[in-house]
Motif scaffolding. Structure first.
Motif, mmCIF file in Angstrom:
data_model
loop_
_atom_site.group_PDB
_atom_site.id
_atom_site.type_symbol
_atom_site.label_atom_id
_atom_site.label_comp_id
_atom_site.label_asym_id
_atom_site.label_seq_id
_atom_site.Cartn_x
_atom_site.Cartn_y
_atom_site.Cartn_z
ATOM 1 N N ARG A 4 7.145 135.601 114.693
ATOM 2 C CA ARG A 4 6.380 134.568 113.643
ATOM 3 C C ARG A 4 6.626 135.373 112.564
ATOM 4 N N GLN A 7 3.903 131.955 107.436
ATOM 5 C CA GLN A 7 3.709 130.444 107.262
ATOM 6 C C GLN A 7 3.743 130.250 105.634
ATOM 7 N N THR A 12 5.470 126.889 109.918
ATOM 8 C CA THR A 12 5.417 128.218 110.645
ATOM 9 C C THR A 12 6.830 128.506 110.496
ATOM 10 N N TYR A 13 7.366 129.979 110.367
ATOM 11 C CA TYR A 13 8.732 129.955 110.631
ATOM 12 C C TYR A 13 8.734 131.132 111.736
ATOM 13 N N VAL A 14 9.573 130.847 112.729
ATOM 14 C CA VAL A 14 9.832 131.545 113.800
ATOM 15 C C VAL A 14 11.243 132.026 113.961
ATOM 16 N N VAL A 114 6.937 123.758 113.055
ATOM 17 C CA VAL A 114 7.389 124.837 113.291
ATOM 18 C C VAL A 114 8.882 124.796 112.961
#
Length: 157
Positions: A4, A7, A12-14, A114
């Motif tokens: 992760r 945000q 949310t960037y994964v 996400v």
């Protein structure tokens, strides 16, 4: 796996750039079950079979959006198209990772969710390795790739 990176603007960037098989992408999706997901898939085409991946998209809870990219992107896209046409998820083809990020952001919109980079394919051709691809993803998401590459507590930066 499944880093992760942060945000921003309700997203949310994964980073799961290390995912280099379709089954690894499926495992990543399971970890975010119940979330609105824009999945970025595709990369170097080494001839892996994406049939199981497609079957899961037909029967399991698919992401909101799938964005295909890379040299195997058109093949994956063609396999997923009938499901997208049936309304299972949105499907877009991207020219490259920056284009894929733009499409993912637009698909998730103000409702958030996400953005999951879990390509299921190697990075060869576009990037030196999965680390470079993940760093570019972080940069495109608005985060410092040097900061997200650090491993706190053991002095690796």
């Amino acid at each position: 796996r499944l880093q992760r990176i942060g945000q921003a603007d309700g997203l949310t960037y994964v980073n799961d750039s290390i995912s280099t098989t379709p089954h690894a992408s499926l495992a990543a999706l399971e970890c975010f079950a119940g979330h609105r997901i824009a999945l970025l898939v595709g990369g170097h085409d080494r001839g892996l079979d994406w049939t199981d991946f497609v079957q899961h998209m037909a029967h399991d809870m698919p992401p909101v959006e799938i964005v295909t990219m890379g040299s195997n992107g058109p093949r994956i896209h063609a396999m997923l198209q009938p499901l997208a046409d049936a309304g299972r998820f949105g499907l877009h083809a991207a020219a490259d990772l920056p284009d894929a990020m733009s499409l993912a952001r637009r698909a998730l919109g103000e409702q958030g969710g996400v953005v999951l980079l879990s390509p299921g394919a190697p990075s060869y051709g576009a990037y030196r390795d999965y680390v470079a691809r993940g760093r570019h993803f972080a940069e495109l998401a608005g985060f410092d790739p040097d900061t997200i590459s650090a491993i706190p507590g053991i002095g690796i930066a």
